[in-house]
Write a protein that holds these residues in place. Structure first.
Motif, PDB file in Angstrom:
ATOM      1  N   GLY A 191       0.929  -1.158   0.015  1.00  0.00           N
ATOM      2  CA  GLY A 191       0.021   0.067  -0.048  1.00  0.00           C
ATOM      3  C   GLY A 191       0.883   1.194   0.054  1.00  0.00           C
ATOM      4  N   ALA A 192       1.921   1.204   0.795  1.00  0.00           N
ATOM      5  CA  ALA A 192       2.952   2.148   0.802  1.00  0.00           C
ATOM      6  C   ALA A 192       3.567   2.699  -0.667  1.00  0.00           C
ATOM      7  CB  ALA A 192       4.148   2.287   1.776  1.00  0.00           C
ATOM      8  N   ARG A 193       3.589   1.524  -1.551  1.00  0.00           N
ATOM      9  CA  ARG A 193       4.037   1.914  -2.815  1.00  0.00           C
ATOM     10  C   ARG A 193       3.129   2.659  -3.486  1.00  0.00           C
ATOM     11  NH1 ARG A 193       6.036  -3.803  -2.947  1.00  0.00           N
ATOM     12  NH2 ARG A 193       4.088  -4.124  -4.148  1.00  0.00           N
ATOM     13  N   GLY A 194       2.186   2.510  -3.341  1.00  0.00           N
ATOM     14  CA  GLY A 194       0.749   3.135  -4.130  1.00  0.00           C
ATOM     15  C   GLY A 194       0.960   4.695  -3.540  1.00  0.00           C
ATOM     16  N   VAL A 195       0.983   4.630  -2.414  1.00  0.00           N
ATOM     17  CA  VAL A 195       0.787   6.310  -1.804  1.00  0.00           C
ATOM     18  C   VAL A 195       2.455   7.089  -2.625  1.00  0.00           C
ATOM     19  CG1 VAL A 195       1.337   7.633   0.135  1.00  0.00           C
ATOM     20  CG2 VAL A 195      -0.145   5.578   0.306  1.00  0.00           C
ATOM     21  N   GLN A 196       3.338   6.056  -2.415  1.00  0.00           N
ATOM     22  CA  GLN A 196       4.608   6.774  -3.104  1.00  0.00           C
ATOM     23  C   GLN A 196       4.460   7.197  -4.615  1.00  0.00           C
ATOM     24  OE1 GLN A 196       7.532   3.924  -4.188  1.00  0.00           O
ATOM     25  NE2 GLN A 196       9.602   5.275  -3.610  1.00  0.00           N
ATOM     26  N   LEU A 197       3.853   6.262  -5.252  1.00  0.00           N
ATOM     27  CA  LEU A 197       3.604   6.739  -6.664  1.00  0.00           C
ATOM     28  C   LEU A 197       2.699   8.045  -6.928  1.00  0.00           C
ATOM     29  CD1 LEU A 197       4.427   5.970  -9.448  1.00  0.00           C
ATOM     30  CD2 LEU A 197       2.515   4.657  -9.757  1.00  0.00           C
ATOM     31  N   ALA A 198       1.705   8.111  -6.070  1.00  0.00           N
ATOM     32  CA  ALA A 198       0.853   9.254  -6.251  1.00  0.00           C
ATOM     33  C   ALA A 198       1.467  10.326  -5.643  1.00  0.00           C
ATOM     34  CB  ALA A 198      -0.427   8.932  -5.154  1.00  0.00           C
ATOM     35  N   GLU A 199       2.216  10.324  -4.656  1.00  0.00           N
ATOM     36  CA  GLU A 199       3.142  11.379  -4.292  1.00  0.00           C
ATOM     37  C   GLU A 199       3.933  12.040  -5.206  1.00  0.00           C
ATOM     38  OE1 GLU A 199       6.256  11.505  -0.522  1.00  0.00           O
ATOM     39  OE2 GLU A 199       4.108  11.905   0.265  1.00  0.00           O
ATOM     40  N   LEU A 200       4.762  11.050  -6.012  1.00  0.00           N
ATOM     41  CA  LEU A 200       5.857  11.313  -6.951  1.00  0.00           C
ATOM     42  C   LEU A 200       5.113  11.855  -8.162  1.00  0.00           C
ATOM     43  CD1 LEU A 200       8.440   8.467  -6.350  1.00  0.00           C
ATOM     44  CD2 LEU A 200       8.673  11.014  -5.856  1.00  0.00           C
ATOM     45  N   GLY A 201       3.875  11.256  -8.291  1.00  0.00           N
ATOM     46  CA  GLY A 201       3.121  11.927  -9.627  1.00  0.00           C
ATOM     47  C   GLY A 201       2.767  13.273  -9.472  1.00  0.00           C
ATOM     48  N   LEU A 202       2.297  13.578  -8.284  1.00  0.00           N
ATOM     49  CA  LEU A 202       1.676  14.866  -7.976  1.00  0.00           C
ATOM     50  C   LEU A 202       3.074  15.848  -8.183  1.00  0.00           C
ATOM     51  CD1 LEU A 202      -0.732  14.512  -5.297  1.00  0.00           C
ATOM     52  CD2 LEU A 202      -1.132  15.324  -7.665  1.00  0.00           C
ATOM     53  N   ARG A 203       4.296  15.355  -7.446  1.00  0.00           N
ATOM     54  CA  ARG A 203       5.722  16.333  -7.398  1.00  0.00           C
ATOM     55  C   ARG A 203       5.923  16.431  -8.891  1.00  0.00           C
ATOM     56  NH1 ARG A 203      10.874  14.140  -4.813  1.00  0.00           N
ATOM     57  NH2 ARG A 203      12.383  15.501  -5.855  1.00  0.00           N
ATOM     58  N   SER A 204       5.939  15.427  -9.935  1.00  0.00           N
ATOM     59  CA  SER A 204       6.377  15.349 -11.128  1.00  0.00           C
ATOM     60  C   SER A 204       5.699  16.560 -11.762  1.00  0.00           C
ATOM     61  CB  SER A 204       6.298  14.180 -11.631  1.00  0.00           C
ATOM     62  OG  SER A 204       6.384  14.068 -13.067  1.00  0.00           O
ATOM     63  N   ALA A 205       4.313  16.518 -11.770  1.00  0.00           N
ATOM     64  CA  ALA A 205       3.492  17.344 -12.292  1.00  0.00           C
ATOM     65  C   ALA A 205       3.661  18.724 -11.884  1.00  0.00           C
ATOM     66  CB  ALA A 205       2.043  17.153 -12.138  1.00  0.00           C
ATOM     67  N   ALA A 206       3.912  19.123 -10.465  1.00  0.00           N
ATOM     68  CA  ALA A 206       4.061  20.515  -9.832  1.00  0.00           C
ATOM     69  C   ALA A 206       5.540  20.928 -10.666  1.00  0.00           C
ATOM     70  CB  ALA A 206       4.253  20.329  -8.406  1.00  0.00           C
ATOM     71  N   GLU A 207       6.540  20.054 -10.611  1.00  0.00           N
ATOM     72  CA  GLU A 207       8.104  20.363 -11.073  1.00  0.00           C
ATOM     73  C   GLU A 207       8.045  20.495 -12.743  1.00  0.00           C
ATOM     74  OE1 GLU A 207      10.572  18.277  -8.571  1.00  0.00           O
ATOM     75  OE2 GLU A 207       9.834  18.737  -6.798  1.00  0.00           O
ATOM     76  N   GLY A 208       7.209  19.745 -13.120  1.00  0.00           N
ATOM     77  CA  GLY A 208       7.465  19.595 -14.718  1.00  0.00           C
ATOM     78  C   GLY A 208       8.743  18.700 -15.130  1.00  0.00           C
ATOM     79  N   ARG A 209       8.981  17.785 -14.389  1.00  0.00           N
ATOM     80  CA  ARG A 209      10.041  16.732 -14.588  1.00  0.00           C
ATOM     81  C   ARG A 209       9.696  15.429 -14.318  1.00  0.00           C
ATOM     82  NH1 ARG A 209      13.956  16.248 -10.386  1.00  0.00           N
ATOM     83  NH2 ARG A 209      13.011  16.972  -8.450  1.00  0.00           N
ATOM     84  N   ARG A 210      10.512  14.410 -14.877  1.00  0.00           N
ATOM     85  CA  ARG A 210      10.438  13.124 -14.729  1.00  0.00           C
ATOM     86  C   ARG A 210      11.324  12.639 -13.305  1.00  0.00           C
ATOM     87  NH1 ARG A 210      14.529   9.605 -15.730  1.00  0.00           N
ATOM     88  NH2 ARG A 210      14.380   7.311 -15.982  1.00  0.00           N
ATOM     89  N   LEU A 211      10.602  11.920 -12.398  1.00  0.00           N
ATOM     90  CA  LEU A 211      11.249  11.617 -11.219  1.00  0.00           C
ATOM     91  C   LEU A 211      11.383  10.016 -11.201  1.00  0.00           C
ATOM     92  CD1 LEU A 211       9.051  13.752  -8.904  1.00  0.00           C
ATOM     93  CD2 LEU A 211      11.238  14.339  -9.592  1.00  0.00           C
ATOM     94  N   GLU A 212      12.635   9.732 -10.574  1.00  0.00           N
ATOM     95  CA  GLU A 212      12.889   8.292 -10.164  1.00  0.00           C
ATOM     96  C   GLU A 212      11.897   7.806  -9.366  1.00  0.00           C
ATOM     97  OE1 GLU A 212      15.171   6.345 -11.997  1.00  0.00           O
ATOM     98  OE2 GLU A 212      15.483   8.136 -13.233  1.00  0.00           O
ATOM     99  N   VAL A 213      11.484   6.495  -9.128  1.00  0.00           N
ATOM    100  CA  VAL A 213      10.898   5.934  -7.920  1.00  0.00           C
ATOM    101  C   VAL A 213      11.853   4.921  -7.135  1.00  0.00           C
ATOM    102  CG1 VAL A 213       8.756   4.769  -7.465  1.00  0.00           C
ATOM    103  CG2 VAL A 213       8.770   6.104  -9.465  1.00  0.00           C
ATOM    104  N   PRO A 214      12.138   5.610  -5.857  1.00  0.00           N
ATOM    105  CA  PRO A 214      12.942   4.337  -5.082  1.00  0.00           C
ATOM    106  C   PRO A 214      12.381   3.132  -4.992  1.00  0.00           C
ATOM    107  CG  PRO A 214      13.070   6.716  -4.476  1.00  0.00           C
ATOM    108  CD  PRO A 214      12.190   6.806  -5.662  1.00  0.00           C
ATOM    109  N   GLU A 215      12.895   1.978  -4.820  1.00  0.00           N
ATOM    110  CA  GLU A 215      12.425   0.842  -4.259  1.00  0.00           C
ATOM    111  C   GLU A 215      12.135   0.830  -2.794  1.00  0.00           C
ATOM    112  OE1 GLU A 215      12.937  -3.835  -4.849  1.00  0.00           O
ATOM    113  OE2 GLU A 215      14.291  -2.583  -5.494  1.00  0.00           O
ATOM    114  N   LEU A 216      11.042   0.662  -2.216  1.00  0.00           N
ATOM    115  CA  LEU A 216      10.757   0.654  -0.930  1.00  0.00           C
ATOM    116  C   LEU A 216      11.013  -0.706  -0.326  1.00  0.00           C
ATOM    117  CD1 LEU A 216       7.327   2.483  -0.952  1.00  0.00           C
ATOM    118  CD2 LEU A 216       9.553   3.424  -0.412  1.00  0.00           C
ATOM    119  N   THR A 217      11.726  -0.867   1.082  1.00  0.00           N
ATOM    120  CA  THR A 217      11.934  -2.111   1.877  1.00  0.00           C
ATOM    121  C   THR A 217      11.119  -1.754   3.181  1.00  0.00           C
ATOM    122  OG1 THR A 217      13.984  -1.143   2.685  1.00  0.00           O
ATOM    123  CG2 THR A 217      13.975  -2.448   0.504  1.00  0.00           C
ATOM    124  N   GLY A 218      10.950  -2.882   3.786  1.00  0.00           N
ATOM    125  CA  GLY A 218      10.136  -2.722   5.071  1.00  0.00           C
ATOM    126  C   GLY A 218      11.002  -2.313   6.109  1.00  0.00           C
TER     127      GLY A 218
END
Length: 383
Positions: A356-383
């Motif tokens: 579930g946290a991976r989904g939150v991460q992608l949404a957060e980075l998606g909004l940030r990407s749109a705000a900053e107008g750039r492509r963002l890396e998605v770091p791998e999450l570990t427990g």
């Protein structure tokens, strides 16, 4: 046959999704079929305890379905030692606090998504639950849709060869609420209330892409509020502060590229409300909620671009429908069954709060990407 009762505190089931899919089509459907067969002569019987803020709505819902247990006091329900599982289908801003209280009370947790308002809180919930030693799961219903299960069958069978790209189209026109009632609650269009299509849909796209094609490694998104003024459930106008459309490009581990459009401001000209086209070196497929059509490379026609000549062939007719070959139950119910078996039999289950946290991460980075107008890396999450 021995009956084993599992009591489930269900919070937020007066809402559309919580009521229709989780209470009626999952838990009550399990009761109507006589419970969940666990094997060895044992049946699991789910006993819902309805929880919410509005007493009249809870009472009416319980009476409608012949249920006797409901409460507006979440802490009292969590303090009840006979309650085994806490389920959350509330609005997003209320979810993390309630899950935290359930974890502290030692309840197993099953929840809708997004699990929290930001990644830090989502990861904290996952670590708290794991540290407490409880079972925890997140609804990832689209994996259990017949269309995507057929698509998974094709992937596992090597139909596509090397998968090159995924193109997704999701959405429909949500009425503004002035001359026709809106099909979605007004909070969906207010960022301050946890609304927005990115928060709503990017968690879905994360697990669909992750489970079927590979981990998302980067995101580039553009968002828009195409309809800035809407009318709420009481006919009052309000300004939409959250985006109602998102256009995302996701790079996947292994090299494939996914493009997914999500919109509540699009009129449907496709067979289903969501469709994914997958193109590979050996074949292609288009999967929706229920159907899945394919075109193998051996049967691929050779179109020639010539705008001066009318098209005389139906491109849709050149695809083959994939048969069901199985009985597909309601996707929400199917995942409930797996989670309950995980709780009582300790069977494997990996759609947990970290997923579930991976989904939150992608949404957060998606909004940030749109705000900053750039492509963002998605770091791998570990427990």
């Amino acid at each position: 046959m021995t009956r084993r009762t599992v009591r489930i505190a269900m919070n937020g089931v007066t809402g559309r999704m919580g009521h229709r899919q989780h209470l009626v089509r999952s838990i009550l459907a399990l009761r109507e079929q006589g419970g969940l067969d666990l094997g060895n002569g044992e049946t699991l019987w789910p006993e819902p305890v309805l929880v919410g803020r509005r007493e009249p709505a809870l009472r009416a819902l319980a009476e409608r379905h012949g249920l006797t247990e409901w409460s507006t006091d979440l802490d009292a329900v969590l303090a009840d030692g006979t309650v085994d599982v806490y389920f959350d289908a509330q609005v997003t801003p209320a979810r993390a606090d309630a899950i935290r209280r359930a974890v502290a009370a030692g309840k197993h947790v099953y929840t809708e998504k997004p699990t929290a308002g930001d990644l830090a809180e989502a990861l904290d919930l996952a670590r708290l639950a794991t540290g407490k030693g409880i079972k925890h799961g997140v609804v990832q219903d689209k994996l259990f849709l017949p269309g995507l299960r057929k698509l998974k069958r094709l992937i596992d069978g090597g139909f596509f060869g090397e998968i090159l790209s995924v193109r997704g189209e999701f959405g429909y026109w949500v009425f503004e609420g002035d001359w026709q009632e809106a099909q979605r609650p007004s909070w969906n269009y207010r960022a301050e209330d946890g609304g927005g299509i990115v928060v709503d849909m990017f968690p879905h796209w994360e697990y669909v892409l992750h489970e079927l094609f590979g981990r998302v490694t980067s995101v580039s998104a553009h968002v828009a509020t195409h309809v800035p003024r809407r009318w709420d459930e009481h006919g009052r106008p309000y300004e939409a502060t959250a985006e109602d459309a998102a256009y995302g490009v996701f790079e996947l581990e292994g090299g494939a590229v996914a493009q997914i459009n999500s919109s509540w401001t699009v009129r449907v000209h496709r067979d289903e409300l969501v469709e994914f086209q997958v193109d590979g070196t050996h074949g292609s497929a288009v999967a929706g909620l229920r159907g899945c059509r394919v075109q193998h490379r051996s049967a691929t026609p050779k179109p020639v671009w010539n705008p001066d000549i009318p098209v005389t062939e139906s491109f849709r007719d050149q695809w083959q429908e994939i048969p069901d070959n199985a009985d597909f139950d309601n996707g929400f119910k199917a995942q409930w069954e797996l989670f309950l078996r995980h709780v009582v039999l300790d069977e494997p289950y990996h759609w947990d709060l970290l997923a579930g946290a991976r989904g939150v991460q992608l949404a957060e980075l998606g909004l940030r990407s749109a705000a900053e107008g750039r492509r963002l890396e998605v770091p791998e999450l570990t427990g």
